[in-house]
Design an enzyme around this catalytic site. Structure first.
Site, PDB file in Angstrom:
ATOM      1  CG  ASP A  21      13.142  72.619   2.980  1.00 23.60           C
ATOM      2  OD1 ASP A  21      14.307  73.019   2.784  1.00 23.60           O
ATOM      3  OD2 ASP A  21      12.631  72.558   4.120  1.00 23.60           O
ATOM      4  N   GLY A  24      20.061  71.208   0.692  1.00 22.79           N
ATOM      5  CA  GLY A  24      21.292  71.215   1.491  1.00 22.79           C
ATOM      6  C   GLY A  24      21.526  69.870   2.160  1.00 22.79           C
ATOM      7  CG  ASN A  69      16.224  81.454   0.859  1.00 27.93           C
ATOM      8  OD1 ASN A  69      15.465  81.071  -0.040  1.00 27.93           O
ATOM      9  ND2 ASN A  69      16.340  80.793   2.006  1.00 27.93           N
ATOM     10  NE  ARG A  72      19.210  79.257   2.677  1.00 27.12           N
ATOM     11  CZ  ARG A  72      18.791  78.061   2.349  1.00 27.12           C
ATOM     12  NH1 ARG A  72      19.427  77.383   1.408  1.00 27.12           N
ATOM     13  NH2 ARG A  72      17.751  77.519   2.927  1.00 27.12           N
TER      14      ARG A  72
END
Ligand code: FPP
Length: 245
Positions: A21, A24, A69, A72
């Protein structure tokens, strides 16, 4: 004393699972698009895989793409899928040179055709390797996996193949996509979040959880060694008292 030499090789976790993680946020810190973070996350994947193989860890499971996910932005999902195909293709040779077998868990049939085919080919091309197994969790969520297992067992009971009373913990484990893989002793999550995010809910019943603030693209072998040393300093009681151990 360097951190690696503090590891007791006799007491290595057989299976380490990682929630990668922070890609981003890492990219944002550099003023770059999120995809730049994912690209740099591949370096951490490579280094963690190498380090586990060298140490003698038998299974490494990486949470690469969750069922959630898909929510997204489309461009990010497409870029992640493309990166996955590219990385798998690029790494097959190295995986074979290092005796690493690739496996995948998750709803693989719903991956884009190209990603699915590349993945199945890589799994087939590395199936003879026995030094370590790298398990990619792709389009995976633990609740999905548990529901699938329940369906499988219910169908077997309905057709008379098994009795409901045959369903015990072992039978349930065998119905999961991780059948045959020992439960992870150590679960690492990067980026400072302290959540499980629908990952291996059944399998981590007794795992030691290790949360580090390091963002995934910055995760290096020394961070892995630190997590293992921390794990080895814990007392795993499995419901017993310290005195009974
Ligand atoms: C989480 O960071 C990361 C992912 C959802 C994807 C992980 C993928 C890779 C490291 C690339 C390829 C992997 C393999 C196994 C080939 P995030 O995007 O949630 O970061 P944030 O929380 O900072 O937004």
């Amino acid at each position: 004393m360097d951190i690696k030499s503090k590891i007791n090789l006799e007491k290595l976790p057989r299976h380490i699972a990682v929630i990668m993680d922070g890609n981003g946020r890492w990219a944002k810190e550099q003023g770059m698009a999120r995809v730049f973070g994912h690209r740099n996350g591949v370096k951490a994947v490579r280094e963690t895989t190498e380090a586990c193989t060298e140490l003698g860890v038998q299974y490494l499971t990486l949470y690469a793409f969750s069922t959630e996910n898909w929510n997204r932005p489309e461009a990010e999902v497409n870029a992640l899928m493309a990166l996955l195909v590219e990385t798998i293709k690029n790494e097959i040779k190295t995986l074979n040179e290092n005796g690493v077998r690739l496996r995948a868990i998750g709803d693989l049939n719903r991956l884009p055709d190209k990603s699915h085919k590349t993945l199945l080919k890589a799994i087939d091309d590395t199936k003879q390797n026995a030094r370590m197994t790298l398990v990619l969790a792709l389009n995976y969520s633990a609740k999905w996996e548990i529901v699938e297992a329940v369906r499988k067992l219910a169908a077997a009971a309905k057709s008379g193949e098994i009795e409901p009373s045959d369903i015990d913990e072992q039978a349930f484990s065998n119905a999961l996509s991780t059948a045959g893989i020992p439960d992870p002793e150590l679960l690492i999550r990067t980026s400072g979040e302290s959540r499980i995010s629908n990952f291996l809910l059944w399998q981590i019943a007794y795992s030691e959880l290790y949360f580090t603030p390091v963002l995934w693209p910055d995760f290096r072998r020394e961070h892995l060694y630190q997590a293992i040393v921390d794990f080895q300093n814990r007392e795993r009681r499995f419901g017993k008292t310290s005195e009974q151990l």
